[in-house]
Design an enzyme around this catalytic site. Sequence first.
Site, PDB file in Angstrom:
ATOM      1  N   ASN A   1     -25.012 104.227  -2.017  1.00 20.21           N
ATOM      2  CA  ASN A   1     -26.014 105.294  -1.870  1.00 20.21           C
ATOM      3  C   ASN A   1     -27.096 105.109  -2.914  1.00 20.21           C
ATOM      4  O   ASN A   1     -26.960 104.294  -3.820  1.00 20.21           O
ATOM      5  CB  ASN A   1     -25.369 106.671  -2.070  1.00 20.21           C
ATOM      6  CG  ASN A   1     -24.634 107.166  -0.827  1.00 20.21           C
ATOM      7  OD1 ASN A   1     -24.856 106.680   0.275  1.00 20.21           O
ATOM      8  ND2 ASN A   1     -23.775 108.139  -1.023  1.00 20.21           N
TER       9      ASN A   1
ATOM     10  N   HIS B   1     -24.857 109.716   8.085  1.00 18.28           N
ATOM     11  CA  HIS B   1     -25.763 108.551   8.013  1.00 18.28           C
ATOM     12  C   HIS B   1     -26.246 108.126   9.403  1.00 18.28           C
ATOM     13  O   HIS B   1     -26.411 106.931   9.672  1.00 18.28           O
ATOM     14  CB  HIS B   1     -25.090 107.359   7.325  1.00 18.28           C
ATOM     15  CG  HIS B   1     -24.737 107.599   5.884  1.00 18.28           C
ATOM     16  ND1 HIS B   1     -25.562 107.253   4.848  1.00 18.28           N
ATOM     17  CD2 HIS B   1     -23.642 108.163   5.312  1.00 18.28           C
ATOM     18  CE1 HIS B   1     -24.978 107.581   3.697  1.00 18.28           C
ATOM     19  NE2 HIS B   1     -23.825 108.136   3.958  1.00 18.28           N
TER      20      HIS B   1
HETATM   21 FE1  HDE Z   1     -19.520 107.119   3.753  1.00 18.22          FE
HETATM   22  N1  HDE Z   1     -19.087 107.156   5.720  1.00 18.22           N
HETATM   23  N2  HDE Z   1     -17.893 108.239   3.370  1.00 18.22           N
HETATM   24  N3  HDE Z   1     -20.021 107.224   1.779  1.00 18.22           N
HETATM   25  N4  HDE Z   1     -21.134 106.061   4.093  1.00 18.22           N
HETATM   26  C1  HDE Z   1     -19.815 106.603   6.701  1.00 18.22           C
HETATM   27  O1  HDE Z   1     -18.935 105.344   8.496  1.00 18.22           O
HETATM   28  C2  HDE Z   1     -16.873 108.424   4.210  1.00 18.22           C
HETATM   29  C3  HDE Z   1     -19.296 107.829   0.800  1.00 18.22           C
HETATM   30  C4  HDE Z   1     -22.005 105.542   3.176  1.00 18.22           C
HETATM   31  O2  HDE Z   1     -25.562 102.384   7.369  1.00 18.22           O
HETATM   32  C5  HDE Z   1     -19.134 106.658   8.044  1.00 18.22           C
HETATM   33  O3  HDE Z   1     -19.739 103.901  10.073  1.00 18.22           O
HETATM   34  C6  HDE Z   1     -15.762 109.030   3.547  1.00 18.22           C
HETATM   35  C7  HDE Z   1     -19.738 107.407  -0.490  1.00 18.22           C
HETATM   36  C8  HDE Z   1     -23.092 104.870   3.827  1.00 18.22           C
HETATM   37  O4  HDE Z   1     -23.883 102.319   8.776  1.00 18.22           O
HETATM   38  C9  HDE Z   1     -17.791 107.314   7.715  1.00 18.22           C
HETATM   39  C10 HDE Z   1     -16.155 109.203   2.257  1.00 18.22           C
HETATM   40  C11 HDE Z   1     -20.759 106.538  -0.248  1.00 18.22           C
HETATM   41  C12 HDE Z   1     -22.831 104.982   5.189  1.00 18.22           C
HETATM   42  C13 HDE Z   1     -17.918 107.554   6.230  1.00 18.22           C
HETATM   43  C14 HDE Z   1     -17.504 108.720   2.162  1.00 18.22           C
HETATM   44  C15 HDE Z   1     -20.918 106.442   1.165  1.00 18.22           C
HETATM   45  C16 HDE Z   1     -21.609 105.718   5.321  1.00 18.22           C
HETATM   46  C17 HDE Z   1     -19.963 107.288   9.131  1.00 18.22           C
HETATM   47  C18 HDE Z   1     -15.305 109.744   1.143  1.00 18.22           C
HETATM   48  C19 HDE Z   1     -21.630 105.810  -1.278  1.00 18.22           C
HETATM   49  C20 HDE Z   1     -23.686 104.464   6.315  1.00 18.22           C
HETATM   50  C21 HDE Z   1     -20.418 106.164  10.040  1.00 18.22           C
HETATM   51  C22 HDE Z   1     -15.693 111.011   0.674  1.00 18.22           C
HETATM   52  C23 HDE Z   1     -20.890 104.878  -2.067  1.00 18.22           C
HETATM   53  C24 HDE Z   1     -23.441 103.016   6.584  1.00 18.22           C
HETATM   54  C25 HDE Z   1     -19.701 105.011   9.570  1.00 18.22           C
HETATM   55  C26 HDE Z   1     -24.372 102.535   7.667  1.00 18.22           C
HETATM   56  C27 HDE Z   1     -21.017 106.012   6.543  1.00 18.22           C
HETATM   57  C28 HDE Z   1     -16.892 108.092   5.540  1.00 18.22           C
HETATM   58  C29 HDE Z   1     -18.278 108.814   0.986  1.00 18.22           C
HETATM   59  C30 HDE Z   1     -21.933 105.620   1.744  1.00 18.22           C
HETATM   60  C31 HDE Z   1     -17.443 108.556   8.485  1.00 18.22           C
HETATM   61  C32 HDE Z   1     -14.441 109.426   4.155  1.00 18.22           C
HETATM   62  C33 HDE Z   1     -19.139 107.804  -1.845  1.00 18.22           C
HETATM   63  C34 HDE Z   1     -24.267 104.170   3.169  1.00 18.22           C
HETATM   64  O5  HDE Z   1     -16.721 106.459   7.950  1.00 18.22           O
END
Ligand code: HDE
Length: 707
Positions: free
Chosen positions: A149, A76
């Site tokens: 998402n 992201h």
């Molecule tokens: Fe994320 N995700 N994600 N994700 N995610 C990040 O956090 C992560 C997942 C989502 O505009 C990171 O600050 C893991 C699902 C958004 O700043 C990180 C898993 C969904 C954003 C991270 C998921 C998301 C992130 C990277 C488990 C939808 C951007 C930078 C498989 C519900 C937020 C940060 C923004 C960002 C980890 C899965 C949505 C690495 C371990 C499911 C919208 O922490």
Amino acid sequence: MDERRPIHEKSKQEQLDKVREDPEREFLTTNQGVRVSHTDDSLKAGERGPTLLEDFHFREKLTHFDHERIPERVVHARGSGAHGYFQVYEPMTEYTRAAFLQDPEKKTPVFVRFSTVVGFRGSADTVRDVRGFATKFYTEEGNYDLVGNNMPIFFIVDAIKFPDLVHSIKPEQHHQMPQASAAHDTFWDFVGNLPEITHMIMWVLSDRALPRSYRMMQGFGVNTFRFINAEGKARFVKFHWRPLLGIHSLVWDETQKLAGKDPDFNRRDLWEAIEMGDYPEYEFGVQMIEEEDEHNFDFDILDATKIWPEEDVPIRWIGKMVLNRNPDNFFAETEQVAFCPANVVPGIDFSNDPLLQGRLFSYLDTQLIRLGGPNFHEIPINRPLAPIANNQREGYHRMTINRGVESYFPNSLGENKPRPASVKEGSYAHYQEKIDAKKVRARSEKFNDHFSQAKLFWNSMSDPEKEHIIKAFHFELGKVSDFGVRKRVVDLMNNVDGDLAIRIAEGIGVPPPAEKGASSGTKKSPNLSQERTVMDTIKSRKVAILAMEGYNHDEVMQVRKALKDAGAHPQIVSQFLGTVKSADGREMEVDRSYVTTTSVVYDAVYVPGGKHAEALKNQGYAIHFVNEAFKHCKPIGAIGEGIGLLKASGIKGVAFVDAGSGGEAVSEMGVVTCGSQGDVTSFTGQFKAAIARHRHWDREKKEQVPA
Ligand code: HDE
């Protein structure tokens, strides 16, 4: 404000006015506040001599510059933010004690960041990808982050596989290609070896991955959470956002062209819409399942690769969010904002969804490095409106000056403050779920149905949507060099639908599966199709009006007004900037010149009548403009001589009215034509209806048009 400045630059002008009036900005200073006399030459030993170390202004300026970049988000990385507010429609007291969901009068401030997932910070907006939709609610009880998402499910069921997923889809490790794209060997290799990914693949290869606008896509919390009411009763919930403008997408060829012509397409769209007062609006919805019904579904409600079909669990629309202010500074706000699914307020709790559980750890962890230490909650965009009081101290970039002598609990010196609050006093209370289990690395059996919902999604698509998915497979897998990888994916999709697998195979040089896959069900969930979305508004749509010297002024004014009155944004596009003269000698301002714009940034095009049509017919740019808009299934309108340009552009298979005729306009497959003696009001009515439909997929049945 300068009247000639485009309206979408309003906030730029406001900012300029503000800084011009700020007396503290009068003189250039160092970071120590010392005024600087000269910033064009470094301090040297002689005019041609070496730079001196004592030049503190030079050293400070360069040192700060050298450290300007912070790590981009690991996923992201590319995003766009906006401020706004949220209001609940009616008290949700029965279900949750969350304060921001009680009072319909109350406006809770929010900051939203939309993002792509895979691309680096400087990548294009319009790539095929999931979009992030993260919302920070600054509630009176502290910050609540809904980090969602634009698709309701995810690739994997357990967060432990997240690094594998991301490594496979990011550019390949040996040569760092391709950028912001899933269309390469490692991703599809991962897919072919991981059946649980199948459902999400259907979504990612659908039109949902190509949103026309952040203002026209849904949002989903994806994971299962809990609502807890004041009596401590819990219910499982899933969260939804739905855009009031409907869910609309781009077409694949268009997205690829946009990636070059305007890589900021979605970012610009969001920014300009807010500047122009077209505030994006989304309704907030919840699906709720009673605790006692937890096991009454044919899927596990903790499995994030599954939706809760609306037919089984209806969505209740409980509030609305309006985004009405652009950030003042991209870095300070959009880049430094830190979302975390673990940021919840009383009344909202987690479930044991194994994807969510892992997410609860990862966000804070990654932000510690990205934002340089444990005090990033003090950055203005992350600071809650609720007061912070605790005994955390020091660390990099600490801004707070904690008064007093004690920084521990319990204490007597500070009258034992800050003290833990009771639930009545508003403290967070974790739901007391009873757990009686063995520690195992395992998942429940129900997680293993990987294909029924992939099939449900496929069954729910309209014919054009199905064709788009098949073509997306042809593109994605067509870029995969390893035959075995391509074949494994075909075999995987054979579990979803035999015909789908055959159609995929024929486009990618793979023999069809030896045995046609057994179809896993005929069930549909109609709202999964974008065909069912809002199609009765043209609000905020961009319409190009192609005009050269000799256009019909009154006609253009009438059509332009009708479009504007309906909330659309028509723009005059001509060969050069400046003004263009009509057939009767009047003038109109040109908004965009040929070289600075392109059909792919518009939702529709209108070619007015008048003598100018002769010039248009001889201009490659105009011919290509119309031709490409036709190819991308966009609404096209033409009156009188303007119809000649449609013919010259090679559009086939559509009936046009006679250029000189009178009477009603005719609309066919989104091409609306009206004779020079015809009824312009009937034209504008039909043209608006064609724009409201967004795209006219019938045209795809015959691919005769190049571009
Ligand atoms: Fe994320 N995700 N994600 N994700 N995610 C990040 O956090 C992560 C997942 C989502 O505009 C990171 O600050 C893991 C699902 C958004 O700043 C990180 C898993 C969904 C954003 C991270 C998921 C998301 C992130 C990277 C488990 C939808 C951007 C930078 C498989 C519900 C937020 C940060 C923004 C960002 C980890 C899965 C949505 C690495 C371990 C499911 C919208 O922490």
